[in-house]
Design an enzyme around this catalytic site. Structure first.
Site, PDB file in Angstrom:
ATOM      1  N   GLY A  34      56.349  41.531  43.183  1.00  8.33           N
ATOM      2  CA  GLY A  34      55.575  40.446  42.593  1.00  8.33           C
ATOM      3  C   GLY A  34      54.427  40.038  43.505  1.00  8.33           C
ATOM      4  O   GLY A  34      53.805  40.872  44.157  1.00  8.33           O
ATOM      5  N   SER A  35      54.216  38.745  43.596  1.00 12.81           N
ATOM      6  CA  SER A  35      53.005  38.255  44.251  1.00 12.81           C
ATOM      7  C   SER A  35      52.932  38.541  45.751  1.00 12.81           C
ATOM      8  O   SER A  35      51.853  38.501  46.326  1.00 12.81           O
ATOM      9  CB  SER A  35      52.859  36.756  44.022  1.00 12.81           C
ATOM     10  OG  SER A  35      52.840  36.493  42.631  1.00 12.81           O
ATOM     11  N   VAL A  36      54.074  38.792  46.394  1.00 14.87           N
ATOM     12  CA  VAL A  36      53.956  39.108  47.827  1.00 14.87           C
ATOM     13  C   VAL A  36      53.194  40.415  48.008  1.00 14.87           C
ATOM     14  O   VAL A  36      52.619  40.666  49.063  1.00 14.87           O
ATOM     15  CB  VAL A  36      55.319  39.186  48.562  1.00 14.87           C
ATOM     16  CG1 VAL A  36      55.934  37.809  48.713  1.00 14.87           C
ATOM     17  CG2 VAL A  36      56.263  40.138  47.877  1.00 14.87           C
ATOM     18  N   LYS A  88      50.496  40.988  46.755  1.00 17.04           N
ATOM     19  CA  LYS A  88      49.063  40.646  46.805  1.00 17.04           C
ATOM     20  C   LYS A  88      48.523  40.766  48.224  1.00 17.04           C
ATOM     21  O   LYS A  88      47.304  40.940  48.422  1.00 17.04           O
ATOM     22  CB  LYS A  88      48.841  39.225  46.260  1.00 17.04           C
ATOM     23  CG  LYS A  88      48.972  39.170  44.734  1.00 17.04           C
ATOM     24  CD  LYS A  88      48.995  37.755  44.207  1.00 17.04           C
ATOM     25  CE  LYS A  88      49.239  37.767  42.691  1.00 17.04           C
ATOM     26  NZ  LYS A  88      49.710  36.475  42.183  1.00 17.04           N
TER      27      LYS A  88
END
Lengths: 488, 464
Positions: free
Chosen positions: A217-219, A221
């Site tokens: 997920g966003s990690v 990014k």
């Protein structure tokens, strides 16, 4: 009658020669194979009659040790802290064999390692009972304790890494199991325990820290941001489009932000985009740098190759998928689609950023000692694995991650008096009915980094679905672990 | 080659003027070594298993020395020319067997060694009696049919109700007043004597050629009777008593002896064919035999089975062995009797097992040598039958436990736990001592010139 007697004598000689050849074959040439057969009890009993060496923590506390027993086996394997270290120690069972470090370090622990040869020779001459050597780990007991307590009640994992050396300071997986029952000398107890483990849907004997891949997920990014910065076309203060909706290329799908709103009036800087974990901005960034650059960046952080090969912990290889089109690249850029990573991998991302861009090879075994538990046999030397990003990129990423903790989604990771850098993630599982995974990866202190920590929570049974998020659930655990390391 | 020429080659012409070497001094020195090895092995077992010298080590040494000493003194008086190597080999083997039985006693918490030691005393007693009462081996040839009948009777004794009983499926035991005994062990020796006596009487007829097929002179059909009788008898033992070992051994010995008596290779071929035929029939009919063959082909179909455990033990011992008292021979089933060879291989290693096989080979070679030197056909035949039969038994049992051939239940001479086997093997050795004494005894000078029954018989054979 003499000639038949002579012939019979020759026949007798032949029979004797046949016997001699046969026993020579069995005892000299076939013996190794026979001794290696799994059901051969002699070899097992032999192993149990030797004192197996302990597995020690960084402060020399044993987490696996052999104590004398009164039954036909002379020693019983014990795990004083049981479940907390079970994913690392594994178990030592005569019926089911060995797992984790008990398997990987078996030669040293059992005393069979060539490096202990001289010691064995001395024991033989002096009549000392042969013993196994000791394995000392890099694990910091305070960090492990903090991580284990933080994960209580959750299904999840924590990995903490010393950013300068790559030494693993904590590796926790919950729910865990009691390895003592597997090392029991009662075959019934071993069988019952093993059957219970296999029947448990939570898979307590799975080491989630090293072997469980989940969508990051966003990690993820952080990786996309790193690729953007490394491309030279972007800087921390470059403004990028961050609308409420991103029209996925080649597709009718629309990618939205978590709160359905545009980020920072629709044109956030990179720093602002990371601060609020802006999906549309990173989907845009991913397609700007392109699939290949993303993959290359991911691989420089360790995706696509197995970590911990030296310690052989059955670690899983994290994956950045191959052959993406622009649509899929949009999802991969925010850690969805087929991107999957272990907690160890996400800790390595933070650790590389913290270490000025240099990713150190993670390792668990600090050193190996002789049976006296003192004399050194070997020590692991820290080893550079890759240069993941340039020092400049590392510095910019660090500032962006500090901003996340100070002003953004990672506020729960703040530590009094110490600057923390971090990134949250809340990853969809791909199944509507299942709650998302909560991620957090971080390091501290930001100005002089020492420890990187990644946390994932797969399931938090007592938490409302809307409350599950990296910042809320995972960040406090990472904070506690970092405090434990920095405080010691 | 005539015997006269053979003798001339073996003994220098001046033999009569030289006092022949009797070898009793050599025997005494070798016996001291043998007792030393036995005692050392016994002490070693306790040192290895318990870390202490056995408290009764001196008593053990004393008992062994007294028994051996008696045997030695009796040989000095009753068989002064006997081969000096035979008794020391037997004492060494007995000592190793006792040490290993004692070792397994320690592991299994039994007291078999004491029983075995008692039986050894009985064995030495019978050894002495044989040497005293059988002053000339030729008296044994007087009643071949009676001896044969006695042997057969002993064989079927376990089939009788009340006294006969089965152990591990084989009905070869009798139980009289709490004492168990395998009459088959005694039957074996009596039958060898009966074979020898019978064959000496009938060998001329048996040696007469019938048809010649493929370069082999086949015996006449009417002479096939004896071998068929023994063959059927052996098969009978196998089927009725459910014991493979003795039937193979008995038939094998008979074939060897008939070959020695007639000098015709056709009997060996015929015997082998009958063994194959009997074996195939038994394999098809008797499940017990099928199991043995299956386990021989793949011992690991049951990893806890006898052969698998035996092989694990041998492998665990390796080249030098675990050391006495330091292996795990108790994991091998019946390691104190049938499998004592693999137990010794485990703790003494390949080295020890080779030494044991060589001791057996040496013992058999001494018996065969006596057969070569003896001047009367009965003695030659008896010596060859006892020695070759002894070695055949060693081959069958050691080959069985080491997966060379399918396993058949037999004791390992002098090593295995078991009174009947030990006692009867002492009797066998007494006969070998008696035969070797006769073989090595200097020939009275007058006998060279006068024609004897032996030379006459030799000429009959040569004329044909």
């Amino acid at each position: 009658m003499n000639s038949p007697i002579r012939r019979i004598s020759a026949g007798c000689l032949l029979l004797c020669v046949a016997l001699l050849i046969n026993v020579t074959y069995v005892q000299a040439f076939w013996a190794d194979e026979l001794n290696a057969r799994s059901e051969n009890r002699r070899v097992l009993l032999d192993e149990y009659s030797r004192e197996r060496g302990p597995i020690l923590l960084a402060d020399d506390t044993p987490i696996a040790q052999s104590v004398p027993s009164d039954d036909e086996y002379q020693f019983l394997r014990q795990y004083p802290q049981g479940p907390m270290y079970a994913p690392l120690t594994g178990y030592y069972s005569y019926f089911y064999g060995r797992t984790a470090l008990e398997r990987a370090q078996n030669d040293i622990l059992s005393g069979d390692d060539d490096r202990l040869f001289v010691r064995r020779l001395i024991d033989l001459v002096t009549g000392e009972e042969p013993r196994g050597g000791a394995v000392r780990l890099t694990i910091d007991p305070a960090a492990q304790q903090a991580a284990y307590e933080g994960l209580e009640g959750y299904k999840g994992a924590v990995v903490a890494i010393d950013v300068e050396t790559g030494a693993i300071l904590a590796a926790v997986s919950t729910p865990s199991y009691g390895p003592n029952a597997m090392a029991s000398h009662s075959i019934e107890e071993q069988q019952a325990t093993r059957e219970a483990l296999e029947a448990d849907p939570d898979k307590p004997d799975l080491n989630r820290a090293f072997a469980q891949r989940l969508p990051p997920g966003s990690v993820f990014k952080l990786v996309t941001a790193a690729a953007a910065l490394e491309s030279g076309d972007f800087a921390a203060d470059t403004e990028v489009p961050g609308p409420a909706e991103y029209d996925v290329p080649l597709s009718t799908n629309v990618l939205r932000n978590q709160n359905q709103q545009a980020c920072a009036d629709g044109t956030p800087t990179l720093t602002e985009a990371l601060r609020v974990s802006c999906n549309t901005a990173f989907a845009y960034l991913g397609n700007e740098v392109g699939e290949d650059a993303l993959r290359e960046q991911a691989e420089r952080f360790g995706f696509g190759t197995q970590p911990l090969t030296n310690d052989d912990m059955n670690a899983a290889t994290s994956v950045f998928p191959s052959e993406l089109d622009e649509a899929l690249t949009s999802y991969a850029s925010i850690g969805q689609y087929d991107v999957s990573a272990t907690p160890l991998q996400m800790a390595m991302v933070s650790a590389a950023i913290a270490n000025g861009g240099v990713l150190m090879e993670p390792y668990l075994v600090h050193s190996v000692r002789g049976p006296d538990l003192v004399s050194p046999i070997a020590q692991t030397e820290p080893e550079e694995r890759t240069r993941a990003v340039s020092p400049e990129t590392a510095e910019q990423l660090t500032e962006m991650m500090v901003d996340v903790v100070e002003n953004g989604t990672g506020e729960n990771a703040q530590i009094d008096g110490i600057q923390v850098a971090g990134k949250t993630g809340t990853a969809q599982t791909g199944r509507e009915e299942d709650p998302p995974y909560a991620w957090f990866t971080s390091f501290a202190p930001a100005d002089e980094p020492r420890v990187a920590v990644a946390v994932v929570i797969e399931e938090a049974p007592d938490t409302a679905r809307d409350d599950i998020g990296g910042g809320r659930l995972a960040a406090p655990i990472a904070r506690d672990v970092m405090e434990a390391v920095l405080g010691s | 080659m005539t015997l006269d020429r053979a003798r001339a080659r073996l003994e220098p012409p001046a033999a009569e003027s030289i006092v022949p070497r009797r070898g009793r001094g050599t025997e005494l020195i070798l016996l001291v070594f043998a007792i030393g090895i036995a005692t050392f092995a016994y002490i070693n077992v306790d040192l290895g298993a318990l870390g202490r010298v056995p408290p009764n080590a001196l008593a053990y040494l004393g008992g062994l020395a007294v028994a051996t000493g008696i045997a030695h003194v009796v040989i000095r008086i009753r068989a002064p020319y006997a081969d000096p190597v035979i008794l020391p080999i037997v004492v060494t083997l007995c000592g190793l067997g006792l040490a290993m039985i004692h070792r397994i006693d320690l592991a299994k918490d039994t007291t078999h060694a004491t029983v075995q030691l008692t039986w050894m005393a009985v064995g030495v007693g019978l050894f002495v009696l044989v040497l005293i009462f059988v002053r000339d081996h030729r008296v044994l040839s007087r009643l071949p049919y009676l001896a044969g009948l006695a042997g057969l009777l002993l064989l079927v004794l376990p089939l009788l109700p009340l006294i006969g009983h089965s152990v591990r499926g084989a009905r070869i035991w009798i139980n009289i007043g709490g004492m168990t005994f395998q009459p088959g062990e005694a039957a074996k020796i009596i039958l060898i004597i009966a074979f020898a006596a019978y064959l000496v009487q009938t060998r001329d007829a048996l040696a007469l050629a019938g048809r010649r097929i493929l370069g082999v002179d086949l015996p006449r059909a009417r002479d096939l009777g004896p071998i068929l009788v023994v063959w059927l008898g052996a098969l009978g033992i196998l089927v009725v008593q459910n014991d493979l070992g003795p039937s193979v051994l008995l038939f094998g010995i008979f074939v060897l002896m008939i070959y020695v008596a007639t000098e015709r290779i056709s009997w060996i071929i015929l015997g082998l064919l009958l063994i194959v035929a009997g074996g195939l029939a038994a394999n098809a009919v008797v499940s017990h035999v099928q199991d043995r063959v299956d386990f021989w082909l793949d011992p690991f179909i049951d990893p806890t089975g006898q052969i698998a455990q035996s092989l694990y033990g041998l492998a665990y011992g390796g080249l030098l062995g675990t050391g006495l008292g330091q292996g795990r021979p108790e994991l091998t089933p019946i390691s104190e009797s049938d499998f004592i060879g693999s137990a010794l291989g485990e703790e003494l290693g390949l080295t020890g097992l080779i030494a044991i096989i060589l001791l057996y080979a040496l013992l058999a070679s001494r018996g065969l040598r006596a057969g070569l030197l003896l001047r009367d056909p009965f003695g030659k035949l008896l010596a060859a039958g006892l020695a070759a039969g002894f070695l055949l038994q060693v081959f069958i049992v050691l080959g069985g436990v080491t997966k060379l051939i399918p396993l058949t239940g037999l004791t390992t001479p002098f090593l295995s736990l078991g009174g009947s086997s030990l006692v009867m093997n002492w009797v066998l050795v007494a006969l070998l001592i008696r035969l070797s004494d006769a073989a090595r005894r200097p020939v009275p000078p007058s006998s060279d010139s006068s024609p004897t029954a032996e030379t006459a018989v030799t000429q009959v054979v040569r004329i044909r």
